[in-house]
Design a protein around this motif. Structure first.
Motif, PDB file in Angstrom:
ATOM      1  N   GLY A  24      -7.907   5.720   2.239  1.00  0.00           N
ATOM      2  CA  GLY A  24      -7.612   5.491   0.829  1.00  0.00           C
ATOM      3  C   GLY A  24      -7.544   6.745  -0.010  1.00  0.00           C
ATOM      4  N   ARG A  25      -7.860   7.893   0.584  1.00  0.00           N
ATOM      5  CA  ARG A  25      -7.719   9.154  -0.137  1.00  0.00           C
ATOM      6  C   ARG A  25      -6.244   9.560  -0.179  1.00  0.00           C
ATOM      7  NH1 ARG A  25     -12.426   9.660   2.948  1.00  0.00           N
ATOM      8  NH2 ARG A  25     -14.296  10.159   1.720  1.00  0.00           N
ATOM      9  N   LEU A  26      -5.954  10.577  -0.951  1.00  0.00           N
ATOM     10  CA  LEU A  26      -4.588  11.098  -0.951  1.00  0.00           C
ATOM     11  C   LEU A  26      -4.256  11.665   0.418  1.00  0.00           C
ATOM     12  CD1 LEU A  26      -4.433  12.929  -4.399  1.00  0.00           C
ATOM     13  CD2 LEU A  26      -3.583  10.644  -3.836  1.00  0.00           C
ATOM     14  N   ASP A  27      -3.046  11.381   0.895  1.00  0.00           N
ATOM     15  CA  ASP A  27      -2.580  11.949   2.157  1.00  0.00           C
ATOM     16  C   ASP A  27      -2.054  13.358   1.852  1.00  0.00           C
ATOM     17  OD1 ASP A  27      -1.243  12.680   4.485  1.00  0.00           O
ATOM     18  OD2 ASP A  27      -0.521  10.650   4.886  1.00  0.00           O
ATOM     19  N   SER A  44      -1.213   7.588   0.463  1.00  0.00           N
ATOM     20  CA  SER A  44      -2.625   7.453   0.811  1.00  0.00           C
ATOM     21  C   SER A  44      -2.817   7.620   2.304  1.00  0.00           C
ATOM     22  CB  SER A  44      -3.136   6.060   0.407  1.00  0.00           C
ATOM     23  OG  SER A  44      -2.877   5.774  -0.935  1.00  0.00           O
ATOM     24  N   ASP A  45      -4.012   8.078   2.703  1.00  0.00           N
ATOM     25  CA  ASP A  45      -4.340   8.093   4.127  1.00  0.00           C
ATOM     26  C   ASP A  45      -5.099   6.810   4.477  1.00  0.00           C
ATOM     27  OD1 ASP A  45      -7.023   8.416   3.365  1.00  0.00           O
ATOM     28  OD2 ASP A  45      -7.087  10.556   3.850  1.00  0.00           O
ATOM     29  N   ARG A  67       0.435   3.801   2.324  1.00  0.00           N
ATOM     30  CA  ARG A  67       0.338   4.446   3.639  1.00  0.00           C
ATOM     31  C   ARG A  67       1.699   4.324   4.314  1.00  0.00           C
ATOM     32  NH1 ARG A  67      -4.320   1.372   3.312  1.00  0.00           N
ATOM     33  NH2 ARG A  67      -3.537  -0.186   4.779  1.00  0.00           N
ATOM     34  N   LEU A  74      -6.225   4.285  -6.470  1.00  0.00           N
ATOM     35  CA  LEU A  74      -6.878   3.609  -5.354  1.00  0.00           C
ATOM     36  C   LEU A  74      -7.808   4.531  -4.578  1.00  0.00           C
ATOM     37  CD1 LEU A  74      -3.942   1.425  -3.959  1.00  0.00           C
ATOM     38  CD2 LEU A  74      -5.655   0.851  -5.702  1.00  0.00           C
ATOM     39  N   CYS A  75      -7.868   5.791  -4.956  1.00  0.00           N
ATOM     40  CA  CYS A  75      -8.727   6.735  -4.239  1.00  0.00           C
ATOM     41  C   CYS A  75     -10.203   6.425  -4.512  1.00  0.00           C
ATOM     42  CB  CYS A  75      -8.423   8.171  -4.670  1.00  0.00           C
ATOM     43  SG  CYS A  75      -6.800   8.765  -4.159  1.00  0.00           S
ATOM     44  N   ALA A  92      -9.785  13.469  -5.906  1.00  0.00           N
ATOM     45  CA  ALA A  92      -8.333  13.324  -5.847  1.00  0.00           C
ATOM     46  C   ALA A  92      -7.646  14.200  -6.891  1.00  0.00           C
ATOM     47  CB  ALA A  92      -7.952  11.861  -6.045  1.00  0.00           C
ATOM     48  N   ALA A 100      -1.056   5.760  -6.683  1.00  0.00           N
ATOM     49  CA  ALA A 100      -1.836   5.826  -5.447  1.00  0.00           C
ATOM     50  C   ALA A 100      -3.158   6.523  -5.749  1.00  0.00           C
ATOM     51  CB  ALA A 100      -1.063   6.592  -4.369  1.00  0.00           C
ATOM     52  N   ASP A 155       0.827  -1.207   0.000  1.00  0.00           N
ATOM     53  CA  ASP A 155       0.000   0.000   0.000  1.00  0.00           C
ATOM     54  C   ASP A 155       0.863   1.261   0.000  1.00  0.00           C
ATOM     55  OD1 ASP A 155       0.761   0.683   2.677  1.00  0.00           O
ATOM     56  OD2 ASP A 155      -0.808  -0.614   3.473  1.00  0.00           O
TER      57      ASP A 155
END
Length: 252
Positions: free
Chosen positions: A96-99, A92-93, A63, A131-132, A138, A128, A61
């Motif tokens: 699953g969103r962008l960190d 990712s956070d 993260r 996967l959002c 995103a 990444a 992943d």
């Protein structure tokens, strides 16, 4: 714009021979690419076409804990010090969103490292993004963060299976950020992918490079057949892209 991802020294030469416009430098393309070794980075820095470094410290992943985030920051510094044209990053956070916070810190770091050397680093957001849970959200986040482009397969494992989404991303981007279509791109599906309006494409263009060695497999040094960047496959994409550009110019 044709970007070829490579993970070997021979891959650099093959991509250039085939007509690539840009390199993405990786290791371990079998798991989607990891951060390349410094030795390969330094060789690519001397190439006649721009090279971007993929900063991904492990497979799995996106993260990252504080230690892994620091590794990516170091990789960004390496790219700047080596004189590369850009870096490819993503995170990712837990949802699953962008960190956005971590990405903002890396973007600021990349801008600062580029400014030190009076050579800005081009910034690509990697898959990444795919996967959002909400790709349009995103996309807006990536624009706000200041990325130059997004490498995406339209939220599907292969870009050719997400043509409508890629077209929507191009429309939503509206020139504010580039959409770089990648994953499974080949000569057969490239015309359909270009029809979405994407301005850049990304491919590995690899072919089998011989059977795996029996001893190497037995000792666990090799998992399967070797794959190598195939200049003929790169050239095939180059011809399609050049024909597409000529057709567009004629229509204008």
């Amino acid at each position: 714009m044709l970007e070829i991802c490579i993970d070997t020294l021979a891959g650099i030469d093959a991509a250039i021979a085939g007509g690539a416009d840009r390199l993405e430098l990786c290791a371990a393309l079998s798991v989607g690419g990891l951060t390349p070794p410094q030795s390969l980075v330094l060789r690519a820095a001397a190439a006649p076409i721009p090279a971007h470094l993929l900063a991904r410290p492990r497979d799995g992943d996106f993260r990252y804990d504080a230690g892994e985030a620091a590794l990516v920051a170091d990789d960004i510094r390496l790219a700047a010090e080596a004189g590369l044209a850009g870096v490819v990053i993503g995170a990712s956070d837990a949802a699953g969103r962008l960190d956005a916070d971590l990405l903002a810190s890396w973007v600021a770091h990349a801008r600062a490292e580029g400014a030190k050397r009076e050579r800005p680093l081009s910034l690509t957001l990697h898959r990444a993004f795919d996967l959002c849970p909400d790709l349009l959200e995103a996309l807006d986040t990536a624009i706000a963060l200041g990325f130059d482009r997004i490498l995406t397969s339209g939220g599907q494992p292969k870009a050719a299976d997400a043509l409508d989404t890629l077209a929507e991303l191009v429309r939503r981007a509206d020139g504010r950020i580039g959409i770089l279509a990648g994953s499974g791109v080949d000569a057969a599906n490239l015309p359909a992918i270009l029809a979405t309006g994407v301005p850049e494409v990304h491919a590995s263009c690899r072919s089998p490079a011989g059977a795996p060695g029996e001893a190497e497999q037995r000792f666990g040094f090799q998992a399967g057949p070797s794959l190598a960047t195939d200049p003929a496959k790169v050239s095939a994409l180059r011809r399609i892209l050049d024909g597409h550009r000529t057709l567009n110019n004629t229509n204008i």
